[in-house]
Scaffold this motif. Structure first.
Motif, short mmCIF file in Angstrom:
data_model
loop_
_atom_site.label_atom_id
_atom_site.label_comp_id
_atom_site.label_asym_id
_atom_site.label_seq_id
_atom_site.Cartn_x
_atom_site.Cartn_y
_atom_site.Cartn_z
N GLY A 223 0.80 -1.21 0.00
CA GLY A 223 0.00 0.00 0.00
C GLY A 223 0.83 1.26 0.00
N GLN B 42 0.32 2.14 17.59
CA GLN B 42 -1.00 1.52 17.54
C GLN B 42 -1.79 1.73 18.83
N SER C 29 -1.42 -0.70 5.96
CA SER C 29 -2.28 -1.23 7.00
C SER C 29 -1.44 -2.09 7.94
N ARG C 30 -1.86 -2.18 9.19
CA ARG C 30 -1.12 -2.97 10.17
C ARG C 30 -1.20 -4.47 9.90
N ASP C 31 -2.08 -4.91 8.99
CA ASP C 31 -2.13 -6.34 8.68
C ASP C 31 -1.01 -6.75 7.72
N ARG C 32 -0.24 -5.76 7.23
CA ARG C 32 0.91 -6.03 6.37
C ARG C 32 2.15 -5.36 6.95
N VAL D 224 -6.56 -3.40 -1.47
CA VAL D 224 -5.52 -2.58 -0.84
C VAL D 224 -5.71 -1.13 -1.28
N ARG D 225 -5.86 -0.24 -0.32
CA ARG D 225 -6.04 1.18 -0.62
C ARG D 225 -5.03 2.05 0.12
#
Length: 220
Positions: free
Chosen positions: A50, A99, A70-73, A66-67
């Motif tokens: 992203g 976070q 993000s914390r998931d990556r 994906v825009r």
């Protein structure tokens, strides 16, 4: 978490580096993307992370487009990117602090991950007091402490000596297999690709080279 790339074209300025690229990464898979310098490996990671918008096409992570970041990556670069004035522990804690994780929890998680990557006892060391391999261990701990669903690794061992590189390769495979984290690992080293990957794809001129992919899968 799965990653799906469909019809991706991306680059810088008017010259696309990736052209109409399709790629699928299964949940928990360690996919290695190999290829020569300039073929678009790092560009692909930046789009998935992203950090770079696609010119056309789309990227889905866990079925969600994906825009942006993000914390998931989490991304692990060749340059460790550690803040030189912060200790190893505080470098690992940093994204957790951003976070909003409590001091007690983030310290516990940071210590746990430093121990997991073999750096127990080095929590108070500054980056300049650590070897290149140790700094990369700190970077890996920092990435995994966030609990990402997908880890993106951009030639993270390219600057390490052969012995340290071998140790880090073993550590990455062990830790990522243990956590079941979906991983995309970029390298230009064919031996490293075959050693690490559940599957290997090769980029050539911004497109997946199916012929070389098949050869590498046989070698693996």
């Amino acid at each position: 978490m799965s990653v799906l790339v469909e019809g991706l074209t991306a680059g810088y300025g008017r010259s696309p580096v990736l052209r109409d690229l399709d790629l699928r990464v299964a949940d928990g898979e360690l996919l290695v993307v190999a290829g020569p310098s300039g073929c678009g490996k790092s560009t692909l990671l930046r789009v998935i992370a992203g950090l770079l918008p696609a010119t056309s096409g789309r990227v889905l992570v866990g079925g969600v487009p994906v825009r942006g970041a993000s914390r998931d990556r989490a991304v692990v670069f060749q340059d460790d990117g550690l803040l030189p004035w912060r200790s190893a522990l505080k470098n690992v804690e940093l994204p957790l602090a951003l976070q909003g994780v409590s001091t007690v929890e983030r310290r516990e998680r940071a210590r746990g991950w430093l121990d997991r990557v073999g750096l127990a006892g080095f929590e108070r060391y500054l980056p300049r007091e650590l070897s290149g391999g140790m700094r990369q261990r700190v970077q890996l701990a920092r990435a995994l402490a966030q609990g990402p669903e997908v880890v993106l690794m951009d030639e993270p061992f390219g600057a390490l000596d052969a012995r340290t590189r071998s140790a880090m390769q073993g550590l990455v495979v062990e830790v990522l297999r243990e956590t079941g984290t979906t991983t995309i690992f970029v390298t230009h080293d064919v031996d490293e690709a075959v050693l690490l990957g559940d599957r290997v794809v090769v980029l050539g001129a911004g497109e997946v080279d199916v012929r070389r992919e098949a050869i590498l899968e046989v070698l693996g």
